[in-house]
Design a protein around this motif. Structure first.
Motif, PDB file in Angstrom:
ATOM      1  N   CYS A  96      55.308  35.003  44.479  1.00 40.83           N
ATOM      2  CA  CYS A  96      54.069  34.970  45.269  1.00 40.83           C
ATOM      3  C   CYS A  96      53.227  33.729  44.914  1.00 40.83           C
ATOM      4  O   CYS A  96      52.720  33.027  45.786  1.00 40.83           O
ATOM      5  N   ILE A  97      53.104  33.480  43.604  1.00 39.44           N
ATOM      6  CA  ILE A  97      52.294  32.335  43.153  1.00 39.44           C
ATOM      7  C   ILE A  97      52.956  31.031  43.588  1.00 39.44           C
ATOM      8  O   ILE A  97      52.282  30.072  43.976  1.00 39.44           O
ATOM      9  N   THR A  98      54.280  31.017  43.545  1.00 44.28           N
ATOM     10  CA  THR A  98      54.992  29.810  43.982  1.00 44.28           C
ATOM     11  C   THR A  98      54.753  29.581  45.474  1.00 44.28           C
ATOM     12  O   THR A  98      54.585  28.440  45.924  1.00 44.28           O
ATOM     13  N   LEU A  99      54.721  30.679  46.255  1.00 41.14           N
ATOM     14  CA  LEU A  99      54.471  30.535  47.696  1.00 41.14           C
ATOM     15  C   LEU A  99      53.053  30.018  47.960  1.00 41.14           C
ATOM     16  O   LEU A  99      52.828  29.207  48.853  1.00 41.14           O
ATOM     17  N   ALA A 100      52.108  30.520  47.147  1.00 39.42           N
ATOM     18  CA  ALA A 100      50.700  30.138  47.352  1.00 39.42           C
ATOM     19  C   ALA A 100      50.389  28.855  46.598  1.00 39.42           C
ATOM     20  O   ALA A 100      49.428  28.808  45.835  1.00 39.42           O
ATOM     21  N   GLU A 101      51.178  27.829  46.852  1.00 45.49           N
ATOM     22  CA  GLU A 101      51.088  26.552  46.105  1.00 45.49           C
ATOM     23  C   GLU A 101      49.680  26.137  45.691  1.00 45.49           C
ATOM     24  O   GLU A 101      49.392  25.905  44.539  1.00 45.49           O
ATOM     25  N   GLY A 102      48.797  26.050  46.693  1.00 44.51           N
ATOM     26  CA  GLY A 102      47.474  25.477  46.420  1.00 44.51           C
ATOM     27  C   GLY A 102      46.460  26.480  45.897  1.00 44.51           C
ATOM     28  O   GLY A 102      45.283  26.152  45.747  1.00 44.51           O
ATOM     29  N   GLY A 103      46.874  27.722  45.644  1.00 48.09           N
ATOM     30  CA  GLY A 103      45.952  28.748  45.186  1.00 48.09           C
ATOM     31  C   GLY A 103      45.674  29.770  46.286  1.00 48.09           C
ATOM     32  O   GLY A 103      46.084  29.592  47.428  1.00 48.09           O
ATOM     33  N   ILE A 104      44.970  30.822  45.890  1.00 47.94           N
ATOM     34  CA  ILE A 104      44.719  31.932  46.820  1.00 47.94           C
ATOM     35  C   ILE A 104      43.243  31.969  47.200  1.00 47.94           C
ATOM     36  O   ILE A 104      42.377  31.958  46.332  1.00 47.94           O
ATOM     37  N   HIS A 105      42.966  31.991  48.508  1.00 48.98           N
ATOM     38  CA  HIS A 105      41.557  32.027  48.953  1.00 48.98           C
ATOM     39  C   HIS A 105      41.012  33.441  49.025  1.00 48.98           C
ATOM     40  O   HIS A 105      39.805  33.637  48.930  1.00 48.98           O
ATOM     41  N   ALA A 106      41.890  34.428  49.251  1.00 43.06           N
ATOM     42  CA  ALA A 106      41.424  35.819  49.219  1.00 43.06           C
ATOM     43  C   ALA A 106      42.592  36.760  48.974  1.00 43.06           C
ATOM     44  O   ALA A 106      43.697  36.534  49.459  1.00 43.06           O
ATOM     45  N   VAL A 107      42.318  37.795  48.175  1.00 41.19           N
ATOM     46  CA  VAL A 107      43.299  38.856  47.954  1.00 41.19           C
ATOM     47  C   VAL A 107      42.844  40.034  48.801  1.00 41.19           C
ATOM     48  O   VAL A 107      41.723  40.532  48.628  1.00 41.19           O
ATOM     49  N   LEU A 108      43.667  40.436  49.759  1.00 40.02           N
ATOM     50  CA  LEU A 108      43.295  41.539  50.641  1.00 40.02           C
ATOM     51  C   LEU A 108      43.898  42.834  50.097  1.00 40.02           C
ATOM     52  O   LEU A 108      45.122  42.998  50.087  1.00 40.02           O
ATOM     53  N   LYS A 210      31.151  31.704  47.828  1.00 36.60           N
ATOM     54  CA  LYS A 210      30.841  32.272  46.504  1.00 36.60           C
ATOM     55  C   LYS A 210      31.572  31.499  45.405  1.00 36.60           C
ATOM     56  O   LYS A 210      31.084  31.354  44.293  1.00 36.60           O
ATOM     57  N   ASN A 211      32.777  31.017  45.734  1.00 35.38           N
ATOM     58  CA  ASN A 211      33.593  30.327  44.726  1.00 35.38           C
ATOM     59  C   ASN A 211      33.580  28.810  44.892  1.00 35.38           C
ATOM     60  O   ASN A 211      34.528  28.131  44.483  1.00 35.38           O
ATOM     61  N   ASN A 212      32.504  28.304  45.508  1.00 32.05           N
ATOM     62  CA  ASN A 212      32.337  26.866  45.738  1.00 32.05           C
ATOM     63  C   ASN A 212      33.551  26.234  46.407  1.00 32.05           C
ATOM     64  O   ASN A 212      33.939  25.107  46.082  1.00 32.05           O
ATOM     65  N   GLY A 213      34.166  26.981  47.298  1.00 30.79           N
ATOM     66  CA  GLY A 213      35.305  26.452  48.062  1.00 30.79           C
ATOM     67  C   GLY A 213      36.600  26.396  47.281  1.00 30.79           C
ATOM     68  O   GLY A 213      37.629  25.990  47.817  1.00 30.79           O
ATOM     69  N   LYS A 214      36.544  26.785  45.999  1.00 27.22           N
ATOM     70  CA  LYS A 214      37.769  26.668  45.172  1.00 27.22           C
ATOM     71  C   LYS A 214      38.637  27.907  45.315  1.00 27.22           C
ATOM     72  O   LYS A 214      38.171  29.027  45.111  1.00 27.22           O
ATOM     73  N   PRO A 215      39.928  27.718  45.646  1.00 24.86           N
ATOM     74  CA  PRO A 215      40.806  28.885  45.685  1.00 24.86           C
ATOM     75  C   PRO A 215      41.077  29.394  44.277  1.00 24.86           C
ATOM     76  O   PRO A 215      40.842  28.658  43.302  1.00 24.86           O
ATOM     77  N   PHE A 216      41.573  30.632  44.182  1.00 23.13           N
ATOM     78  CA  PHE A 216      41.865  31.169  42.860  1.00 23.13           C
ATOM     79  C   PHE A 216      43.131  30.533  42.292  1.00 23.13           C
ATOM     80  O   PHE A 216      44.177  30.520  42.937  1.00 23.13           O
ATOM     81  N   THR A 217      43.002  29.996  41.089  1.00 24.68           N
ATOM     82  CA  THR A 217      44.179  29.537  40.338  1.00 24.68           C
ATOM     83  C   THR A 217      43.904  29.874  38.877  1.00 24.68           C
ATOM     84  O   THR A 217      42.754  30.088  38.508  1.00 24.68           O
ATOM     85  N   ASP A 218      44.911  29.959  38.080  1.00 26.50           N
ATOM     86  CA  ASP A 218      44.697  30.151  36.636  1.00 26.50           C
ATOM     87  C   ASP A 218      45.861  29.508  35.889  1.00 26.50           C
ATOM     88  O   ASP A 218      46.659  28.794  36.492  1.00 26.50           O
ATOM     89  N   GLU A 219      45.942  29.809  34.589  1.00 27.60           N
ATOM     90  CA  GLU A 219      46.990  29.146  33.784  1.00 27.60           C
ATOM     91  C   GLU A 219      48.386  29.401  34.346  1.00 27.60           C
ATOM     92  O   GLU A 219      49.238  28.507  34.354  1.00 27.60           O
ATOM     93  N   LEU A 220      48.585  30.647  34.813  1.00 32.69           N
ATOM     94  CA  LEU A 220      49.886  31.012  35.359  1.00 32.69           C
ATOM     95  C   LEU A 220      50.236  30.116  36.552  1.00 32.69           C
ATOM     96  O   LEU A 220      51.344  29.595  36.660  1.00 32.69           O
ATOM     97  N   PHE A 221      49.251  29.924  37.438  1.00 33.56           N
ATOM     98  CA  PHE A 221      49.448  29.043  38.601  1.00 33.56           C
ATOM     99  C   PHE A 221      49.785  27.629  38.129  1.00 33.56           C
ATOM    100  O   PHE A 221      50.728  27.009  38.608  1.00 33.56           O
ATOM    101  N   HIS A 222      48.954  27.131  37.170  1.00 32.52           N
ATOM    102  CA  HIS A 222      49.137  25.746  36.723  1.00 32.52           C
ATOM    103  C   HIS A 222      50.518  25.553  36.107  1.00 32.52           C
ATOM    104  O   HIS A 222      51.201  24.575  36.378  1.00 32.52           O
ATOM    105  N   GLU A 223      50.906  26.564  35.272  1.00 34.38           N
ATOM    106  CA  GLU A 223      52.189  26.446  34.585  1.00 34.38           C
ATOM    107  C   GLU A 223      53.330  26.386  35.618  1.00 34.38           C
ATOM    108  O   GLU A 223      54.211  25.530  35.530  1.00 34.38           O
ATOM    109  N   LEU A 224      53.259  27.285  36.619  1.00 34.24           N
ATOM    110  CA  LEU A 224      54.316  27.309  37.633  1.00 34.24           C
ATOM    111  C   LEU A 224      54.312  26.038  38.474  1.00 34.24           C
ATOM    112  O   LEU A 224      55.364  25.501  38.823  1.00 34.24           O
TER     113      LEU A 224
END
Ligand SMILES: Nc1nc2c(ncn2[C@@H]2O[C@H](COP(=O)(O)OP(=O)(O)OP(=O)(O)O)[C@@H](O)[C@H]2O)c(=O)[nH]1
Length: 338
Positions: A96-108, A210-224
């Motif tokens: 999932c994280i690999t698919l969402a390359e640039g980060g996630i804008h919302a988790v539904l 709310k998130n200043n336009g930044k999608p959600f990413t974290d260490e896991l995203f960066h590492e992948l």
């Protein structure tokens, strides 16, 4: 959502609105795929009634809106059902994280109003927080499916939540500032279809603000991401090597891929370990909650039994007192007559 472009056109699309990547999560059968199709405005994800689950792996589909904005939708299987093995979830999260390359804008977070949310559904929040930290709630939006069922019963979402909202759902709603939207995935009404998607997208915009336009990413995203970039660069480097035979280049590439797979396995295992810990904690908590519920029920039964015993005793006392009064009256009558 009418007038969307073909999927292949997306590379040429441009828009003043930045692209959005949305991930659908929730229990098997809650209507994730159907909601994904409603957002995309076409039947792309497989969606049907099945107790075993229809979606077997995470998939990304996209739509380009009339203004050029790209909406990526990632549909997932019932990742956080208690019956799902940690090994499978681990692999899917990485996918999932690999698919969402640039980060996630919302988790539904998808729930259905066509039934009461089960206690095990609180595992969604638990797992998301364990994997991505508490910051993930800033990106969460609750989607309730089954709007048509509520309408059939002349009920609103507020009515439903007033009667059926378990504590954990109240907590989730509070955590995500009551960002929620009701979907009727069965409607043929074009206006209704467009309105529910627009409401969702405006909630996605409010999440972005709310998130200043930044999608959600974290260490896991960066590492992948780093691993994926390393793989791409190393492959390019090998391709540009001079003086090697085709089979040697092939072998180099194979080695690079093996090393990439090894890194992915390492990351997947890390995710699995985290998930197993959470599952254990959740199982313990659900067990404790159930024991507390049983104890409260037993206590209530006891109180009821005690009070019915007391009422019986009171009634007996009353009957005895009435009998005694009658006998006294009889005696008194005899005395007066004497
Ligand atoms: N009446 C009604 N049925 C819905 C709605 N949304 C989904 N459904 C039905 O619910 C069933 C499950 O929907 P899916 O979209 O396959 O659910 P899912 O969460 O993707 O399930 P998996 O892919 O198995 O994890 C299907 O029969 C859908 O037609 C809705 O808004 N109203």
């Amino acid at each position: 959502m009418g007038g969307d472009m073909m999927e292949d056109d997306w590379e040429f699309a441009s828009s003043s609105n930045p692209n959005r990547t949305l991930v659908l999560v929730g229990r098997t059968g809650n209507g994730k795929s159907a909601t994904g199709n409603s957002i995309l405005g076409k039947k792309t994800f497989k969606s049907k009634a099945s107790s075993r689950g229809v979606t077997s792996t995470s998939e990304l589909r996209r739509v380009v809106q009339e203004d050029g904005q790209i909406i990526n939708v990632i549909d997932t299987p019932g990742l956080f059902d208690l019956s799902t093995a940690a090994e499978f979830i681990g692999k899917e999260i990485v996918r999932c994280i690999t698919l969402a390359e640039g980060g996630i804008h919302a988790v539904l977070l998808v729930f259905t109003v066509r039934g009461r949310p089960t206690d095990e559904e609180q595992s969604v929040l638990y797992h998301l927080q364990t994997l991505f930290g508490s910051k993930i709630s800033d990106y969460m939006i609750i989607v309730f499916t089954g709007g048509d069922d509520l309408e059939d019963n002349d009920e609103t979402l507020e009515d439903y939540l007033g009667q059926e909202c378990p504590e954990f759902l109240k907590e989730i709603l509070e955590l995500c500032d009551n960002r929620m939207v009701l979907f009727d995935n069965k409607t043929a009404n074009k206006r209704k279809k467009a309105e529910q998607v627009q409401k969702l997208l405006s909630l996605v915009d409010s999440v972005a603000r709310k998130n200043n336009g930044k999608p959600f990413t974290d260490e896991l995203f960066h590492e992948l991401q780093e691993e994926a970039i390393k793989l791409r660069d190393q492959k390019k480097e090998v391709e540009s090597l001079k003086g090697y035979s085709k089979s040697e280049i092939f072998e180099f590439k194979k080695q690079i891929e093996i090393s990439y797979d090894r890194q992915l396995s390492r990351i997947t295992e890390m995710v699995e370990t985290k998930l197993k810990e959470t599952a254990k904690r959740l199982e313990k908590q659900l067990g404790e909650e159930q024991a507390a519920r049983l104890e409260a029920e037993e206590r209530a039964n006891e109180v009821q039994k005690r009070s019915s015993d007391e009422i019986k005793k009171l009634r007996e006392n009353l009957e005895r007192a009435e009998k005694e009064t009658k006998e006294l009256q009889k005696k008194l009558g005899k005395c007066i007559n004497l």
